[in-house]
Each structure stands twice: as C-alpha cells, then as structure tokens.
Design a protein around this motif. Structure first.
Motif, short mmCIF file in Angstrom:
data_model
loop_
_atom_site.label_atom_id
_atom_site.label_comp_id
_atom_site.label_asym_id
_atom_site.label_seq_id
_atom_site.Cartn_x
_atom_site.Cartn_y
_atom_site.Cartn_z
N MET A 109 2.95 12.19 -3.81
CA MET A 109 2.89 11.15 -2.77
C MET A 109 1.47 11.07 -2.21
O MET A 109 0.88 12.09 -1.86
CB MET A 109 3.87 11.46 -1.65
CG MET A 109 3.89 10.43 -0.52
SD MET A 109 5.09 10.82 0.77
CE MET A 109 4.35 12.27 1.49
N ALA A 110 0.94 9.87 -2.15
CA ALA A 110 -0.41 9.68 -1.63
C ALA A 110 -0.45 10.02 -0.14
O ALA A 110 0.49 9.74 0.60
CB ALA A 110 -0.86 8.25 -1.86
N LYS A 111 -1.55 10.65 0.28
CA LYS A 111 -1.72 10.97 1.69
C LYS A 111 -2.33 9.81 2.45
O LYS A 111 -2.04 9.61 3.63
CB LYS A 111 -2.60 12.21 1.83
CG LYS A 111 -1.96 13.49 1.28
CD LYS A 111 -2.88 14.68 1.51
CE LYS A 111 -2.22 15.96 1.01
NZ LYS A 111 -3.10 17.14 1.22
N ASP A 112 -3.20 9.06 1.79
CA ASP A 112 -3.91 7.97 2.44
C ASP A 112 -3.84 6.71 1.58
O ASP A 112 -3.67 6.79 0.35
CB ASP A 112 -5.39 8.32 2.67
CG ASP A 112 -5.57 9.48 3.63
OD1 ASP A 112 -4.78 9.59 4.59
OD2 ASP A 112 -6.49 10.28 3.41
N LEU A 113 -4.00 5.58 2.21
CA LEU A 113 -4.09 4.30 1.51
C LEU A 113 -5.32 3.58 2.05
O LEU A 113 -5.41 3.30 3.24
CB LEU A 113 -2.83 3.46 1.75
CG LEU A 113 -2.64 2.24 0.85
CD1 LEU A 113 -2.41 2.66 -0.60
CD2 LEU A 113 -1.47 1.39 1.33
N LYS A 114 -6.26 3.30 1.15
CA LYS A 114 -7.51 2.65 1.55
C LYS A 114 -7.41 1.15 1.31
O LYS A 114 -7.11 0.71 0.20
CB LYS A 114 -8.68 3.23 0.74
CG LYS A 114 -8.85 4.73 0.93
CD LYS A 114 -9.95 5.28 0.03
CE LYS A 114 -10.06 6.80 0.18
NZ LYS A 114 -11.09 7.37 -0.73
N ILE A 115 -7.65 0.39 2.37
CA ILE A 115 -7.40 -1.05 2.33
C ILE A 115 -8.64 -1.82 2.77
O ILE A 115 -9.33 -1.43 3.71
CB ILE A 115 -6.21 -1.42 3.23
CG1 ILE A 115 -4.94 -0.71 2.75
CG2 ILE A 115 -5.98 -2.93 3.26
CD1 ILE A 115 -3.71 -0.99 3.60
N ALA A 116 -8.90 -2.93 2.09
CA ALA A 116 -9.94 -3.87 2.51
C ALA A 116 -9.28 -5.17 2.94
O ALA A 116 -8.39 -5.69 2.25
CB ALA A 116 -10.93 -4.13 1.38
N LEU A 117 -9.69 -5.69 4.09
CA LEU A 117 -9.20 -6.97 4.63
C LEU A 117 -10.32 -7.99 4.44
O LEU A 117 -11.43 -7.77 4.92
CB LEU A 117 -8.87 -6.85 6.11
CG LEU A 117 -7.68 -6.00 6.57
CD1 LEU A 117 -7.83 -4.52 6.21
CD2 LEU A 117 -7.50 -6.12 8.08
N VAL A 118 -10.03 -9.07 3.73
CA VAL A 118 -11.07 -10.07 3.45
C VAL A 118 -10.73 -11.37 4.18
O VAL A 118 -9.75 -12.05 3.85
CB VAL A 118 -11.22 -10.34 1.95
CG1 VAL A 118 -12.31 -11.38 1.69
CG2 VAL A 118 -11.53 -9.04 1.20
N GLN A 119 -11.53 -11.69 5.19
CA GLN A 119 -11.38 -12.96 5.91
C GLN A 119 -12.65 -13.78 5.68
O GLN A 119 -13.75 -13.29 5.88
CB GLN A 119 -11.13 -12.73 7.40
CG GLN A 119 -12.21 -11.99 8.14
CD GLN A 119 -11.95 -11.87 9.65
OE1 GLN A 119 -10.87 -12.14 10.15
NE2 GLN A 119 -12.96 -11.45 10.39
N THR A 120 -12.49 -15.01 5.26
CA THR A 120 -13.65 -15.86 4.98
C THR A 120 -13.25 -17.31 5.16
O THR A 120 -12.07 -17.62 5.37
CB THR A 120 -14.17 -15.60 3.54
OG1 THR A 120 -15.38 -16.34 3.34
CG2 THR A 120 -13.15 -16.02 2.50
N SER A 121 -14.21 -18.20 5.11
CA SER A 121 -13.89 -19.62 5.12
C SER A 121 -13.33 -20.00 3.75
O SER A 121 -13.56 -19.30 2.76
CB SER A 121 -15.15 -20.45 5.43
OG SER A 121 -16.16 -20.19 4.47
N LEU A 122 -12.58 -21.09 3.70
CA LEU A 122 -11.93 -21.53 2.46
C LEU A 122 -12.34 -22.95 2.14
O LEU A 122 -12.40 -23.81 3.02
CB LEU A 122 -10.40 -21.45 2.61
CG LEU A 122 -9.81 -20.08 2.97
CD1 LEU A 122 -8.31 -20.21 3.20
CD2 LEU A 122 -10.11 -19.04 1.90
#
Length: 258
Positions: free
Chosen positions: A1-14
């Motif tokens: 079982m993974a201890k951590d989850l690394k996440i990137a949030l990408v907000q930009t114009s469309l």
C-alpha cells in the motif's frame, strides 16, 4: 500500500471550443512538470471551455482526447483526470475520465448538470458515482456543480480523496472556497478542487483558486495565479485522524431514490 500520493493540479486558461489547441497546451504543461508525480488533475471541459454548443466540435474529438490522455499517461507514467464533452449513444455528456498509466480508464458522467447555464438541456446527466482505486488510495472524482450537493458526495464508501474539476466563475468563487473546505471536513477526506483561469468565449471570468484541503479542513495548497500546483497526500494522515476522530462511524444511513 502506498504511503503517499503525489499530485499536480493544473489550472490554466482554455482556448474556446478548440480541442487540438488545448491538447497541445496541456502537453506542454505536462512536460514542464519536472518532479515525479502520480496523478495530474486537469479542469472541467479542459479541451473546450464550458461550452453549451458541443455540436460546434466534431464528435470524434472526444475519442481523440481520450487517446491523447492515454498517450500522455504512458509517456509520463502517471494517471490523468479531467472532463470533456463526449458523444456516445446519440447524446452528449460532460464526462470525466480517470486514465491510469497502463491506458485503462474509468469514467464518470456529471450528475448535477448546471441548469443556470442550460447544461441540462444539452448534456445528459450521469447516475453512477465513481470510486477509483489507485496506488492504495480510494478516489472519488466529481465535476463542478456537484460540489453544491453534499448528499451525492457523502462518504459512504470510505474513500480517501474527493476531487472536483471545474469551470467555476470568479463572481462565485467564495462559495467554491467554502464548499471545498466543507466537503473535506464532513467526509474526513482530502478534498481537491481544480479550476481554470482566464476568460471564456462568453466573457465569463475565472480566477483559479485551485486548492487542496486535508481531512480536518486545513488548507494545504491554494493559488489564484500559479498554473501548476503540487501536493503530497499522506495515507497515514487519513488513518490516524479517522482512528482518533470516528465521526464517519456516526454518519446517517440513506438511499438515493433518483
């Protein structure tokens, strides 16, 4: 079982109703993510903006974007999540795809279509809640207007992470901030909101405010302007707090009727 989850949030114009241009834009954004991440979250309707005219876009674009997501996942060895207008069985839905590194995928059709903009007249509504198992975390992804309906997101499945992808306009961003925090607290789960920035083809303005809250509602990351944010989720944080504060054990039992 993974201890951590690394996440990137990408907000930009469309780019308005321009899937190819947006796919190219997000390919560049993904390439710029130098750190190792497990999951990248994109906004709602990330290939078109929040359009109520999906017929302006060729019906093949939905599958093209899904294929693009698979290719990017394989290239970066990541999972990708975001929603787009998708045509299937003679109707459009606002469909969220969660694509795994091996190319397999899960999907969720937006339950609460945004009647104020007439989304309910253009897109079919989903009826099935999605829980994704990924790297030892149970993830529940939802879409924008779903955020206003706590019964639908109620944590009856003991999920670990609640995600909202959105095109949430600037005039109502205070509600966005408040509801993300509330959803984290009441469900004792990480709550992540990924919005867009810029102005769309209807001159609606978006201020980002993408954010992550922990299981106690404490803010972990938030920005109006940064186009890429990163956050690390801890499995131990979830287990420890739910072990000490057994609020979920006292939750009401209910059945949704429709």
């Amino acid at each position: 079982m993974a201890k951590d989850l690394k996440i990137a949030l990408v907000q930009t114009s469309l780019a308005w109703e321009d899937p190819e241009r947006n796919r190219n834009r997000f390919s560049k954004k993904l390439k710029e993510i130098s750190e190792d991440v497990d999951l990248v979250i994109l906004p709602e309707m990330f290939t078109t903006g929040f359009t109520m005219n999906p017929r302006n876009i060729h019906i093949s674009e939905g599958q093209k974007t899904l294929d693009w997501m698979k290719a990017e996942c394989a290239k970066k060895e990541i999972a990708l999540v975001g929603s787009l207008p998708f045509y299937e069985n003679d109707r459009y839905t606002n469909r969220l795809f969660f694509v795994h590194p091996d190319g397999t995928f899960d999907y969720y059709d937006k339950r609460h279509t945004f009647t104020l903009a007439g989304e309910n007249e253009v897109y079919g509504s989903g009826a099935v809640k999605l829980i994704v198992d990924y790297k030892g975390f149970k993830i529940c992804p939802m879409i924008c207007y779903d955020l206003r309906f706590p019964v639908w997101s109620r944590n009856t499945e003991d999920y670990d992470v609640l995600i909202y992808v959105a095109n949430w306009p600037k005039p109502r961003v205070n509600a966005w901030d408040a509801l993300l925090k509330a959803r984290a607290i009441e469900n004792m789960a990480y709550c992540i909101g990924v919005n867009r920035i810029g102005t769309d083809g209807l001159n609606h303005e978006y201020s980002g405010n993408s954010a992550t809250y922990d299981t106690l509602g404490d803010l972990m990351v938030h920005s109006q302007d940064d186009e890429t944010l990163s956050v690390v989720l801890s499995k131990e944080h979830i287990v420890s707090n739910r072990g000490k504060l057994k609020f979920l054990e006292d939750r009401d039992k209910f059945t949704l009727l429709g």
